[in-house]
Write a protein that holds these residues in place. Structure first.
Motif, PDB file in Angstrom:
ATOM      1  N   ILE A 154      -8.863  -0.221 -16.777  1.00 21.56           N
ATOM      2  CA  ILE A 154     -10.170   0.061 -17.378  1.00 21.56           C
ATOM      3  C   ILE A 154     -11.302  -0.261 -16.420  1.00 21.56           C
ATOM      4  CG2 ILE A 154     -11.769  -0.658 -19.206  1.00 21.56           C
ATOM      5  CD1 ILE A 154      -9.310  -1.034 -21.007  1.00 21.56           C
ATOM      6  N   THR A 155     -11.179  -1.376 -15.693  1.00 26.12           N
ATOM      7  CA  THR A 155     -12.270  -1.832 -14.827  1.00 26.12           C
ATOM      8  C   THR A 155     -12.128  -1.367 -13.387  1.00 26.12           C
ATOM      9  OG1 THR A 155     -11.086  -3.916 -14.393  1.00 26.12           O
ATOM     10  CG2 THR A 155     -12.638  -3.890 -16.247  1.00 26.12           C
ATOM     11  N   GLY A 156     -11.070  -0.617 -13.077  1.00 28.34           N
ATOM     12  CA  GLY A 156     -10.834  -0.170 -11.698  1.00 28.34           C
ATOM     13  C   GLY A 156     -11.744   0.977 -11.294  1.00 28.34           C
ATOM     14  N   SER A 157     -11.702   1.288 -10.004  1.00 33.37           N
ATOM     15  CA  SER A 157     -12.565   2.335  -9.443  1.00 33.37           C
ATOM     16  C   SER A 157     -11.781   3.530  -8.940  1.00 33.37           C
ATOM     17  CB  SER A 157     -13.392   1.754  -8.288  1.00 33.37           C
ATOM     18  OG  SER A 157     -12.536   1.248  -7.262  1.00 33.37           O
ATOM     19  N   GLY A 158     -10.477   3.566  -9.213  1.00 27.99           N
ATOM     20  CA  GLY A 158      -9.639   4.640  -8.710  1.00 27.99           C
ATOM     21  C   GLY A 158      -9.723   5.899  -9.551  1.00 27.99           C
ATOM     22  N   ALA A 159      -8.841   6.841  -9.255  1.00 23.62           N
ATOM     23  CA  ALA A 159      -8.809   8.113  -9.965  1.00 23.62           C
ATOM     24  C   ALA A 159      -8.479   7.884 -11.441  1.00 23.62           C
ATOM     25  CB  ALA A 159      -7.767   9.033  -9.335  1.00 23.62           C
ATOM     26  N   PRO A 160      -9.201   8.536 -12.351  1.00 26.14           N
ATOM     27  CA  PRO A 160      -8.975   8.308 -13.786  1.00 26.14           C
ATOM     28  C   PRO A 160      -7.548   8.568 -14.239  1.00 26.14           C
ATOM     29  CG  PRO A 160     -11.056   9.453 -13.442  1.00 26.14           C
ATOM     30  CD  PRO A 160     -10.372   9.399 -12.104  1.00 26.14           C
ATOM     31  N   TRP A 161      -6.915   9.638 -13.745  1.00 29.70           N
ATOM     32  CA  TRP A 161      -5.552   9.929 -14.171  1.00 29.70           C
ATOM     33  C   TRP A 161      -4.569   8.847 -13.718  1.00 29.70           C
ATOM     34  CZ3 TRP A 161      -3.159  12.516 -17.684  1.00 29.70           C
ATOM     35  CH2 TRP A 161      -3.751  13.644 -18.258  1.00 29.70           C
ATOM     36  N   VAL A 203      -1.482 -13.555 -12.709  1.00 34.60           N
ATOM     37  CA  VAL A 203      -2.352 -13.016 -11.661  1.00 34.60           C
ATOM     38  C   VAL A 203      -1.512 -12.486 -10.504  1.00 34.60           C
ATOM     39  CG1 VAL A 203      -4.213 -13.534 -10.042  1.00 34.60           C
ATOM     40  CG2 VAL A 203      -4.208 -14.580 -12.310  1.00 34.60           C
ATOM     41  N   LEU A 204      -0.476 -13.222 -10.136  1.00 36.60           N
ATOM     42  CA  LEU A 204       0.384 -12.799  -9.035  1.00 36.60           C
ATOM     43  C   LEU A 204       1.034 -11.449  -9.332  1.00 36.60           C
ATOM     44  CD1 LEU A 204       1.636 -13.604  -6.297  1.00 36.60           C
ATOM     45  CD2 LEU A 204       3.468 -14.738  -7.565  1.00 36.60           C
ATOM     46  N   PHE A 205       1.507 -11.290 -10.565  1.00 37.13           N
ATOM     47  CA  PHE A 205       2.169 -10.036 -10.914  1.00 37.13           C
ATOM     48  C   PHE A 205       1.176  -8.928 -11.255  1.00 37.13           C
ATOM     49  CE2 PHE A 205       5.834 -12.833 -11.371  1.00 37.13           C
ATOM     50  CZ  PHE A 205       6.829 -12.060 -10.793  1.00 37.13           C
ATOM     51  N   ALA A 206      -0.107  -9.270 -11.322  1.00 38.22           N
ATOM     52  CA  ALA A 206      -1.130  -8.242 -11.518  1.00 38.22           C
ATOM     53  C   ALA A 206      -1.562  -7.596 -10.202  1.00 38.22           C
ATOM     54  CB  ALA A 206      -2.347  -8.842 -12.228  1.00 38.22           C
ATOM     55  N   LEU A 207      -1.133  -8.148  -9.075  1.00 34.51           N
ATOM     56  CA  LEU A 207      -1.533  -7.592  -7.778  1.00 34.51           C
ATOM     57  C   LEU A 207      -1.167  -6.111  -7.626  1.00 34.51           C
ATOM     58  CD1 LEU A 207      -0.653 -10.568  -5.383  1.00 34.51           C
ATOM     59  CD2 LEU A 207      -2.923  -9.860  -6.168  1.00 34.51           C
ATOM     60  N   PRO A 208       0.051  -5.682  -8.027  1.00 36.14           N
ATOM     61  CA  PRO A 208       0.338  -4.250  -7.924  1.00 36.14           C
ATOM     62  C   PRO A 208      -0.619  -3.396  -8.756  1.00 36.14           C
ATOM     63  CG  PRO A 208       2.361  -5.491  -8.255  1.00 36.14           C
ATOM     64  CD  PRO A 208       1.234  -6.443  -8.483  1.00 36.14           C
ATOM     65  N   PHE A 209      -1.027  -3.914  -9.915  1.00 39.18           N
ATOM     66  CA  PHE A 209      -1.943  -3.159 -10.766  1.00 39.18           C
ATOM     67  C   PHE A 209      -3.312  -3.022 -10.106  1.00 39.18           C
ATOM     68  CE2 PHE A 209       0.542  -5.515 -14.297  1.00 39.18           C
ATOM     69  CZ  PHE A 209       1.625  -4.655 -14.136  1.00 39.18           C
ATOM     70  N   ALA A 210      -3.731  -4.060  -9.386  1.00 37.32           N
ATOM     71  CA  ALA A 210      -5.009  -3.987  -8.668  1.00 37.32           C
ATOM     72  C   ALA A 210      -4.959  -2.899  -7.601  1.00 37.32           C
ATOM     73  CB  ALA A 210      -5.334  -5.342  -8.042  1.00 37.32           C
ATOM     74  N   ALA A 211      -3.815  -2.775  -6.929  1.00 35.83           N
ATOM     75  CA  ALA A 211      -3.668  -1.725  -5.908  1.00 35.83           C
ATOM     76  C   ALA A 211      -3.733  -0.344  -6.540  1.00 35.83           C
ATOM     77  CB  ALA A 211      -2.356  -1.910  -5.165  1.00 35.83           C
ATOM     78  N   VAL A 212      -3.061  -0.168  -7.679  1.00 37.54           N
ATOM     79  CA  VAL A 212      -3.059   1.127  -8.354  1.00 37.54           C
ATOM     80  C   VAL A 212      -4.450   1.467  -8.883  1.00 37.54           C
ATOM     81  CG1 VAL A 212      -2.105   2.465 -10.261  1.00 37.54           C
ATOM     82  CG2 VAL A 212      -0.629   0.909  -8.977  1.00 37.54           C
ATOM     83  N   ALA A 213      -5.129   0.475  -9.466  1.00 34.71           N
ATOM     84  CA  ALA A 213      -6.433   0.712 -10.084  1.00 34.71           C
ATOM     85  C   ALA A 213      -7.494   1.126  -9.079  1.00 34.71           C
ATOM     86  CB  ALA A 213      -6.889  -0.548 -10.829  1.00 34.71           C
ATOM     87  N   ARG A 214      -7.247   0.894  -7.789  1.00 31.16           N
ATOM     88  CA  ARG A 214      -8.202   1.274  -6.761  1.00 31.16           C
ATOM     89  C   ARG A 214      -7.786   2.548  -6.023  1.00 31.16           C
ATOM     90  NH1 ARG A 214     -10.376  -2.336  -1.656  1.00 31.16           N
ATOM     91  NH2 ARG A 214     -12.305  -1.172  -1.354  1.00 31.16           N
TER      92      ARG A 214
END
Length: 260
Positions: free
Chosen positions: A51-58, A117-128
């Motif tokens: 929701i808060t990321g800046s990557g592609a919406p899809w 937080v550690l396991f959220a790192l992949p999600f941060a990469a995807v969200a951007r």
């Protein structure tokens, strides 16, 4: 919002959730709730970062769907066990070892918040990730389905086996458990490669590899296989030792025959 601010927000929310979980544990003497909250926290972090990321919406929509559904399924499965059974043997032994000292349990719960937080790192990469790649999205969905369906089947087979009182003190060798001592762990690990696929094209895509790498380390050497097998040896003894001799530990394969 930058990935680091996103992760800070995840940590703050996870720390609050684990504090409430610690209080629940304190009243009921059942630390198994920490597993429920961990799964819910990791799944929730996928939705929050999408929701808060800046990557592609899809790409972010697929992340929220896959990560959120994974967390919902696993936390619901664990909650049914925690609600309906006595405290897991791993935590009973930990409680005895710590002599019920609550500050140690509080630190343990907060450590789980850090792991979210550690396991959220992949999600941060995807969200951007600014790119939308149909082949990589399809590969991610396929891996996710294989991982989650495999884990669900393994969980259901084990639950069905444990529900029969005649099986008390024996080891489940039904279905997927014939080919791996921990098929649920294997498919859990496999599912994390879905986020590696979703992160292809992200400027911080390398972070997505932390998911399968860290999960394998934890399952193989830290909190998964070692604790589970130690508890199995305490409760099932020689029957589980025979299972160890004949059945692969993690990656499914045909069982070995023991010499006569």
């Amino acid at each position: 919002m930058t990935p680091w601010w996103q992760l800070l927000l995840v940590w703050l929310l996870a720390a609050l959730m684990m504090t409430l979980g610690w209080q629940w544990q304190r009243r009921r003497s059942n630390a198994g709730i920490v597993d429920v909250l961990w799964a819910a926290g990791v799944g929730g972090s996928a939705v929050l970062l999408a929701i808060t990321g800046s990557g592609a919406p899809w790409t972010r929509a697929v992340l929220a769907s896959l990560g959120g559904a994974w967390g919902l399924r696993l936390s619901a499965h664990l909650w049914r066990r925690v609600r309906g059974e006595a405290e897991d043997g791993r935590y009973r032994n930990l409680r005895a070892h710590w002599q019920g000292v609550q500050w140690k349990f509080f630190a343990f719960f907060q450590f789980q918040a850090f792991l979210i937080v550690l396991f959220a790192l992949p999600f941060a990469a995807v969200a951007r990730n600014p790119q939308v790649s149909t082949p990589w999205l399809a590969a991610a969905v396929a891996l996710w389905l294989l991982g989650v369906l495999g884990e669900s089947i393994a969980d259901a087979q084990l639950a069905r086996f444990r529900a029969d009182p005649a099986h008390r003190g024996t080891t489940c060798r039904d279905g997927l458990w014939r080919y791996s001592r921990h098929p649920n762990y294997f498919f859990e690990w496999l599912h994390w490669f879905a986020y590696v696929c979703l992160a292809v094209g992200s400027p911080i895509g390398w972070l997505a590899w932390s998911g399968p790498v860290v999960m394998y380390v934890f399952l193989r050497w830290i909190s998964g296989v070692p604790y589970t097998e130690a508890q199995a040896l305490r409760t099932r003894g020689e029957d589980y030792r025979d299972y160890q001799r004949t059945t692969p530990m993690l990656i499914p394969w045909f069982p070995r025959r023991t010499p006569r």
